[in-house]
Design a protein around this motif. Structure first.
Motif, short mmCIF file in Angstrom:
data_model
loop_
_atom_site.label_atom_id
_atom_site.label_comp_id
_atom_site.label_asym_id
_atom_site.label_seq_id
_atom_site.Cartn_x
_atom_site.Cartn_y
_atom_site.Cartn_z
N ALA A 1 -5.34 -34.13 -11.34
CA ALA A 1 -4.43 -34.02 -10.09
C ALA A 1 -4.89 -33.11 -9.26
O ALA A 1 -4.63 -33.41 -7.78
N ARG A 2 -5.33 -32.14 -9.31
CA ARG A 2 -5.82 -30.97 -8.21
C ARG A 2 -7.03 -31.72 -7.55
O ARG A 2 -7.08 -31.54 -6.20
N GLU A 3 -7.60 -32.43 -8.13
CA GLU A 3 -9.07 -33.30 -7.42
C GLU A 3 -8.32 -34.11 -6.08
O GLU A 3 -8.79 -34.10 -5.12
N ARG A 4 -7.37 -34.96 -6.81
CA ARG A 4 -6.64 -35.67 -5.90
C ARG A 4 -5.86 -34.87 -4.65
O ARG A 4 -5.94 -35.18 -3.55
N THR A 5 -5.20 -33.93 -5.14
CA THR A 5 -4.60 -33.02 -4.20
C THR A 5 -5.51 -32.67 -2.90
O THR A 5 -5.15 -32.65 -1.72
N ALA A 6 -6.59 -32.04 -3.50
CA ALA A 6 -7.70 -31.71 -2.55
C ALA A 6 -8.42 -32.63 -1.51
O ALA A 6 -8.50 -32.52 -0.27
N LEU A 7 -8.38 -33.88 -2.06
CA LEU A 7 -8.89 -35.22 -1.23
C LEU A 7 -7.84 -35.16 -0.15
O LEU A 7 -8.09 -35.40 1.03
N ILE B 1 3.59 -27.58 -4.76
CA ILE B 1 2.84 -27.89 -5.82
C ILE B 1 2.37 -26.55 -6.70
O ILE B 1 2.72 -26.38 -7.94
N GLY B 2 2.02 -25.91 -6.00
CA GLY B 2 1.63 -24.50 -6.35
C GLY B 2 3.02 -23.57 -7.09
O GLY B 2 2.70 -22.87 -8.01
N ASN B 3 3.99 -23.91 -6.20
CA ASN B 3 5.28 -22.91 -6.77
C ASN B 3 5.65 -23.53 -7.86
O ASN B 3 6.33 -22.86 -8.78
N GLN B 4 5.86 -24.88 -7.96
CA GLN B 4 6.32 -25.39 -9.42
C GLN B 4 5.51 -25.04 -10.58
O GLN B 4 5.97 -24.76 -11.54
N GLU B 5 4.10 -25.15 -10.19
CA GLU B 5 3.14 -24.72 -11.20
C GLU B 5 3.50 -23.29 -11.83
O GLU B 5 3.77 -22.91 -12.84
N ALA C 1 -1.72 -21.18 1.54
CA ALA C 1 -1.34 -22.11 0.89
C ALA C 1 -2.46 -22.53 -0.29
O ALA C 1 -2.16 -22.72 -1.41
N ARG C 2 -3.54 -22.82 0.30
CA ARG C 2 -4.57 -23.35 -0.61
C ARG C 2 -4.93 -21.98 -1.56
O ARG C 2 -5.09 -22.18 -2.74
N THR C 3 -5.05 -20.85 -1.04
CA THR C 3 -5.21 -19.57 -1.88
C THR C 3 -4.35 -19.49 -2.80
O THR C 3 -4.48 -19.17 -4.28
N TYR C 4 -2.85 -19.58 -2.66
CA TYR C 4 -1.75 -19.51 -3.63
C TYR C 4 -2.01 -20.28 -4.71
O TYR C 4 -1.87 -20.10 -5.79
N ALA C 5 -1.96 -21.78 -4.06
CA ALA C 5 -2.17 -22.81 -5.23
C ALA C 5 -3.39 -22.59 -6.24
O ALA C 5 -3.24 -22.83 -7.26
#
Length: 447
Positions: free
Chosen positions: A31-37, A65-69, A112-116
């Motif tokens: 999932a994270r790989e797809r989010t990054a793309l 996404i990061g907040n829910q995680e 946002a990237r750093t937080y996630a």
């Protein structure tokens, strides 16, 4: 008659905790790989822009996404203190409609990237030490980790919709899907015999609350299209005045057609004697043999009426996809219980378009229907309602608040859906006016 047997290659309830851990790890990393793309393929200006009032800025999805995680894996599962409690309200999907989110003090792209990433690192530590063979229902069988992987993949699909809505040059690409080599010999429809079958699940470890519990439905026999309705078939509806004949439309649909002057599916336009469409920044001729895409429930229903048919009910769709008459049991997927693979279904944003109608013969259901998984979400005639015995878990806002006549059920997943969020029992729902989603349909008729 029972629910699906223990699926091959999956992690059923009670499975070895290390197998569950590896499955959860793989799902989260995929999932994270797809989010990054999806977020790295555009610049910061495009990340913060709202490409349509129907969708959030991409940067909102990233931080959400990061907040829910964090909420579920770090706070609920691990009992840790909030990392950024002040942003919870900003990323609460119920607190702020999509159209207003650009005006919020959102995290900037780098933040946002750093937080996630920080949340993910801590979440993987939690996964590494979690007792997946015991504990409460959030931890047991890795449910919370599977839920979060599904949540991220659902937002990856949402972000792909935003990519489709954005203007400008193409930034995404993918190979074409496989051809339908024997489509010419397929019957137009298949028979699904009447009788009971098991709908829903009580054993799928990562099934969400609206898929539960398994229960028996008695469904009269019916015929259903072998494949989803194609662009070519839908063009015949257009050319026959489908968008100008009030008799085919539900009142709300006719109002939508008149108000917005609709003449074709979203992203289509006429160029002399041919139809063109825009797909992820590229303009191309509408392929006649592909399942039609970007149609609302109202458009699907109007086509079915025009064709002298109807949309299948949700129970009919699931019986078509899962019921095995030879054994009397319900499968996990149309082809059986093994996890999806590239030979069985068009999933995971692998191709960025539906495959031609009749593709994936290895993925057909026992009755002979094809492409029930992947390619396009399929509208059904059914309102989104709970299964008998439904119990909300782990929060009411996932399903329960949407139950009722306002939302129609879609089934089967699209090319944009990852396998972790797509199975024979998975239920999607949306408003009948919705067109930007990757939605199509197939039709049915009574015996």
């Amino acid at each position: 008659m029972t629910d699906s047997a223990t699926p091959t290659g999956s992690a059923p309830e009670g499975a070895d905790p290390e197998a569950l851990r590896q499955r959860a790890l793989a799902a989260l990393l995929t999932a994270r790989e797809r989010t990054a793309l999806l977020t790295d393929s555009v610049d910061d200006q495009e990340l913060t822009a709202q490409h349509s009032p129907l969708m959030s800025p991409l940067v909102w999805d990233l931080a959400h996404i990061g907040n829910q995680e964090e909420l579920w894996l770090l706070r609920a599962v691990a009992g840790r203190e909030a990392m950024r409690p002040e942003i919870d309200g900003l990323y609460d999907a119920f607190e702020h409609p999509r159209a207003t989110r650009p005006s919020l003090p959102l995290l900037a792209p780098a933040e946002a990237r750093t937080y996630a990433a920080e949340v993910r690192g801590r979440a993987l530590d939690v996964l590494d030490g979690a007792a997946l063979d015991g504990g409460g229902p959030l931890v047991r069988s890795g449910f919370a980790f599977g839920m979060i992987a599904q949540h991220e993949q659902q937002h990856d699909e949402t972000m792909l919709i935003t990519h489709q809505l954005r203007s400008g040059t193409a930034v995404l690409s993918a190979p074409v899907p496989p051809a339908a080599t024997d489509a010419g010999g397929l019957a137009a429809e298949v028979l699904v015999p009447g009788g009971p079958f098991t709908m829903g699940t009580s054993t799928e470890p990562w099934a969400l609350d609206n898929e539960r519990p398994a229960h028996v439905r008695d469904v009269p026999g019916f015929f259903i299209d072998t494949t989803p309705v194609t662009c070519g078939a839908y063009q015949a509806f257009i050319e026959d005045g489908g968008y100008t004949e009030r008799r085919w439309w539900e009142p709300g649909g006719w109002e939508m057609v008149r108000e917005h002057e609709l003449t074709a599916p979203l992203f289509w336009h006429r160029d002399a004697d041919r139809w063109l469409r825009r797909r992820f920044g590229v303009t191309e001729e509408v392929p006649a043999n592909e399942p039609v895409l970007h149609v609302s429930w109202y458009e699907a229903d109007a086509y079915a009426r025009w064709a002298g048919r109807r949309l299948p009910t949700e129970a009919e769709w699931e019986k078509t996809a899962r019921h095995d008459p030879a054994s009397g049991r319900s499968r996990r997927y149309p082809w059986g219980d093994e996890d999806p693979s590239p030979e069985l279904a068009n999933l995971g944003q692998r191709h960025l378009r539906p495959a031609p109608a009749g593709a994936y013969p290895q993925g057909q259901s026992p009755c002979g229907a094809r492409q029930l998984m992947g390619d396009v979400w399929e509208w059904t005639s059914s309102d989104f309602l709970p299964h008998p015995g439904f119990s909300p878990f782990p929060y009411r806002e996932y399903s329960e608040v949407f139950f009722g006549p306002d939302h129609k059920v879609l089934r089967g997943g699209s090319f944009a859906v990852d396998p972790v969020a797509c199975r024979g029992t998975f239920r999607n729902w949306d408003l009948p006016v919705r067109r930007q989603i990757f939605s199509g349909f197939r039709t049915a008729r009574d015996l």
